[in-house]
Every structure is written in C-alpha cells, then in structure tokens.
Motif scaffolding. Sequence first.
Motif, PDB file in Angstrom:
ATOM      1  N   GLU A   1       0.822  -1.226   0.000  1.00  0.00           N
ATOM      2  CA  GLU A   1       0.000   0.000   0.000  1.00  0.00           C
ATOM      3  C   GLU A   1       0.853   1.271   0.000  1.00  0.00           C
ATOM      4  OE1 GLU A   1      -1.215  -2.620   2.346  1.00  0.00           O
ATOM      5  OE2 GLU A   1      -2.281  -3.173   0.516  1.00  0.00           O
ATOM      6  N   GLY A   2       2.187   1.087   0.008  1.00  0.00           N
ATOM      7  CA  GLY A   2       3.063   2.256   0.010  1.00  0.00           C
ATOM      8  C   GLY A   2       3.329   2.821   1.396  1.00  0.00           C
ATOM      9  N   LYS A   3       2.916   2.070   2.448  1.00  0.00           N
ATOM     10  CA  LYS A   3       3.141   2.517   3.829  1.00  0.00           C
ATOM     11  C   LYS A   3       4.527   2.080   4.317  1.00  0.00           C
ATOM     12  CE  LYS A   3      -1.145   3.920   5.415  1.00  0.00           C
ATOM     13  NZ  LYS A   3      -1.793   3.997   4.131  1.00  0.00           N
ATOM     14  N   ALA A   4       5.129   2.875   5.186  1.00  0.00           N
ATOM     15  CA  ALA A   4       6.462   2.560   5.709  1.00  0.00           C
ATOM     16  C   ALA A   4       6.453   1.257   6.500  1.00  0.00           C
ATOM     17  CB  ALA A   4       6.944   3.698   6.591  1.00  0.00           C
ATOM     18  N   VAL A   5       7.442   0.385   6.242  1.00  0.00           N
ATOM     19  CA  VAL A   5       7.626  -0.859   6.994  1.00  0.00           C
ATOM     20  C   VAL A   5       8.715  -0.586   8.029  1.00  0.00           C
ATOM     21  CG1 VAL A   5       8.374  -3.270   6.832  1.00  0.00           C
ATOM     22  CG2 VAL A   5       6.983  -2.274   5.007  1.00  0.00           C
TER      23      VAL A   5
ATOM     24  N   GLY B   1      13.910  -6.661  -5.097  1.00  0.00           N
ATOM     25  CA  GLY B   1      12.788  -5.788  -4.810  1.00  0.00           C
ATOM     26  C   GLY B   1      13.129  -4.339  -4.580  1.00  0.00           C
ATOM     27  N   ASN B   2      13.804  -3.720  -5.548  1.00  0.00           N
ATOM     28  CA  ASN B   2      14.029  -2.272  -5.467  1.00  0.00           C
ATOM     29  C   ASN B   2      12.713  -1.519  -5.349  1.00  0.00           C
ATOM     30  OD1 ASN B   2      16.695  -2.782  -5.809  1.00  0.00           O
ATOM     31  ND2 ASN B   2      16.995  -1.351  -7.500  1.00  0.00           N
ATOM     32  N   GLU B   3      11.641  -2.171  -5.850  1.00  0.00           N
ATOM     33  CA  GLU B   3      10.349  -1.494  -5.841  1.00  0.00           C
ATOM     34  C   GLU B   3       9.756  -1.432  -4.424  1.00  0.00           C
ATOM     35  OE1 GLU B   3      11.107  -4.234  -7.492  1.00  0.00           O
ATOM     36  OE2 GLU B   3       9.951  -5.771  -6.447  1.00  0.00           O
TER      37      GLU B   3
END
Length: 204
Positions: A161-165, A175-177
């Motif tokens: 979701e683009g949230k910080a892990v 997984g650069n993405e």
Amino acid sequence: MAKVYFYYSAMNAGKSTTLLQASYNYIERGMQTLLFAPKIDQRFESTVIYSRIGLKQTATPFDEEFHFFSCVQSSLEDNPQIRCILIDEAHFLKKKQVEQLFQIATDLGVAVLCYGLRSDFLGEPFEGSRYLLAWAEEIAEIKTICTCSRKATMNMRIDKEGKAVTIGSQIQIGGNESYISKCMRCFRKEVFSPKQECPMRMLS
Ligand SMILES: [Zn+2]
C-alpha cells in the motif's frame, strides 16, 4: 597512487549506471576492470550489473566469505591490464572485506570504486558503509530527490500500500520497488511517526 573511493547514495539514484559508466571510461582508455556484485543466487558463478539506461557488464558475485584480495591478485596474474575494480551494493561488505580493499589499492596498485547505500530502512548504518565512510580516501554523494523535492538521503521500505515498513531484517534481497528514497524530514515523519514506538528502540 591507487585509492579506495566510496560513492554513496539513497536507493534508485542511479548507482549502477554511474558504476558502469566509470568502468567504460577505464576500458575506453585501454585498461581493464573487474566488477563485483552481491551473490543473489548460489547457482550462478557470474552475475550481470544492469543499468536503467541500457548499459550492462558481467560481474563476479561476492558473499560474506568472499576474499577480494586473493581474487584480484590471481586475476592480475592472468591479466595485468586490470587497473580498477568496481563494487556494486558495497554496503553488503563485511569489515574484513573493506580491509582487503585497502590492501588491493596499496599492495596491488589497483583502484577500488565502491557504490552503496549508507543506511538501511530503519536508518541504521550498514557494516560495509560504516567502514567505507570512515576509511575511504575519496567519498562522494550521488544525489537523488525525495517525493517532496528535497535531497533524499534515507531509504524507506514500503509495503504494497506504500506505507512505511518498520519491522524486518536489514537485508531483503531483490525488490528495489519495495524501497523509496526519502529526505530525512519525510523519513522521520513516516518511519518514526508518533503513533508507533521508535523502531530503533524496539530492536534493542
Ligand atoms: Zn521529503
């Protein structure tokens, strides 16, 4: 005199492109280079460094046990034209390997160009970068920008979701993405948000 160089940046700043361009510059002048990149798959004896603008070159994979000095020394016996080695993702190096790089520059007269990140997704320094920053004779930043247009210096790991892990192991292969480069202000706001405990404290 050959030296050890460290070019650091945040994720996706074009480090591999810069590395490949530097290698081509040596080759154009009639010299030879050796490239190294982390071993991602145990099955392969060589790997390829790609850049997003289409350059590529074969590299020797390294892991924690890889001995850089003896590798470069024996390669030089076969090919005395080697003048420079270039290491991609040099943050994965161990302290003893960084020591070997100085031995390569000093004893073998081969320049060592290292490219890597300074810190992980929690802002903690990587072992390789810690010693390269402390010891490299030449240090330069490859700049990139945050989504807010300030200079990005930090690496945020994100979920789908683009949230910080903020929990997980330091090294996540591939997984650069799943990373986005951020300025310190945005990194602190998203990774150390007041709603959650500081992840650095959770680790200790
Ligand atoms: Zn920002």
